[in-house]
Design an enzyme around this catalytic site. Structure first.
Site, PDB file in Angstrom:
ATOM      1  N   ASP A 139      67.402 -39.021  38.258  1.00  0.00           N
ATOM      2  CA  ASP A 139      67.974 -38.502  39.397  1.00  0.00           C
ATOM      3  C   ASP A 139      67.140 -37.319  39.640  1.00  0.00           C
ATOM      4  OD1 ASP A 139      70.195 -39.819  39.713  1.00  0.00           O
ATOM      5  OD2 ASP A 139      71.528 -38.506  38.526  1.00  0.00           O
ATOM      6  N   ARG A 190      64.471 -44.554  44.373  1.00  0.00           N
ATOM      7  CA  ARG A 190      65.896 -44.578  45.159  1.00  0.00           C
ATOM      8  C   ARG A 190      65.514 -43.195  46.068  1.00  0.00           C
ATOM      9  NH1 ARG A 190      69.867 -41.605  41.848  1.00  0.00           N
ATOM     10  NH2 ARG A 190      70.560 -43.667  40.755  1.00  0.00           N
TER      11      ARG A 190
END
Ligand code: FDA
Length: 313
Positions: A139, A190
């Site tokens: 992340d 992402r």
């Protein structure tokens, strides 16, 4: 819509500041304020409940990435415990016949103690991911961690090319360069808009600029990226991706859409029905407060709901 946008912009910074306020966190936890809303965004407090949520999504042909909530651990023991927990999660997902796909924050595995600590701690997680055929998404956190997160991803990607990728935020001015760094090495990205409060020197603060940046980076990834993940609930951007891929003959198995657990559930289902890949980010654990506050800051309806609950007490 414009009024809603204005409310979101005005509330976002103070709400994000609350994510770091221990007293407000204590108040929210003690009073069980907005418990229902927490349950909407957080799958549960333990792994079994989270795996049940992953299975229920799988029944709807939606894949998941599991996130054990927590960030900025303060001791080496806490970092080691997080590493061990992530290895267990990969094992449990594999044993349950579910895809072992997880999302990890580097500050959860010791980044605040130094880049080498986090990088070394990621190795056992990635080794296990390789053993069980899984994938680990790193992340992206606040801008203090951007460069180090990209650099650690690069170092890990040298060793684990099929197991690791990261997240790039379209609100950061530097992101076009970071996307090229990832494209050059074939690492998976992402793409998100970004969830933290960042200063104008390094980030677009106008919503339209963030969206325009997202669109540009998205098209670049669709053209040249390695299996990009388009993580957004923005209907216009999703329509743009569908249009672009259809026009260019980019088939739906070459990228995936991603959304957050509990957000735009109907759109998740309708994209799957239309033949697209959809992965949902499933967070679980007891450390839900900062994650929850970021979700609240994203949408005026959520923020107003929580404020009403607080005021009525
Ligand atoms: P935007 O905020 O413009 O929302 C578009 C529409 O979606 C809204 O109008 C609303 O209808 C709906 N919506 C969005 N958020 C909602 C909410 N919380 N509740 C209800 N409705 C909502 N960020 C980051 O900085 N680092 C990361 O690693 C990640 N990881 C990540 C993974 C995945 C799978 C997703 C989907 C998102 C992230 N994010 C993230 C969060 C991301 O940066 C961003 O904050 C949110 O996705 C919201 O932005 P949208 O792109 O959805 O657009």
């Amino acid at each position: 819509m414009q009024v809603a946008d204005q409310v979101t912009r005005t509330l976002r910074r103070p709400l994000l500041a609350l994510a770091e306020n221990d007293r407000v966190e204590g108040l929210m936890r003690r009073n069980g304020v907005s418990k229902g809303l927490v349950r909407r965004f957080v799958a549960g407090e333990d792994l079994d409940t989270a795996i049940a949520a992953v299975r229920s999504l799988a029944d709807q042909s939606i894949t998941s990435t599991l996130d054990l909530l927590g960030e900025n651990v303060e001791t080496p023991d806490a970092a080691r415990a997080a590493v061990a927990a992530y290895v267990v999660i990969l094992d449990h997902l594999a044993a349950a016949g579910l895809e072992p796909n997880i999302s990890v924050k580097l500050t959860m595995v010791g980044l605040d103690a130094g880049p080498d600590v986090a990088r070394v701690n990621m190795v056992p997680i990635l080794e296990r991911a390789r053993e069980v055929g899984g994938f680990v998404r790193i992340d992206m956190e606040g801008s203090a961690y951007t460069e180090v997160t990209v650099a650690i991803t690069e170092a890990l990607h040298d060793r684990f090319p099929d197991q690791v990728g990261t997240v790039i935020q379209s609100y950061l001015r530097r992101s076009a360069d970071d996307i090229e760094r990832m494209i050059r090495r074939g690492a998976r990205v992402r793409l998100v808009k970004g969830a933290y409060a960042e200063p104008a020197e390094i980030a677009f603060t106008d919503r339209r600029e963030v969206d325009e940046s997202y669109r540009r980076l998205m098209l670049r990834l669709l053209d040249a990226g390695a299996y990009p993940a388009l993580a957004t609930h923005d209907a216009d951007l999703i329509a743009a991706a569908r249009h672009y891929t259809a026009e260019r003959g980019i088939t739906p198995d070459r990228y995936e859409f991603q959304m957050l657990y509990g957000v735009r559930r109907e759109m998740q289902r309708s994209l799957v029905e239309a033949g697209y890949r959809m992965r949902v980010y499933v967070p679980y654990g007891t450390e839900w407060y900062p994650y929850f506050t970021r979700r609240i800051a994203e949408r005026p309806a959520n923020a107003l709901f929580v404020l009403r609950q607080l005021v009525s007490r």
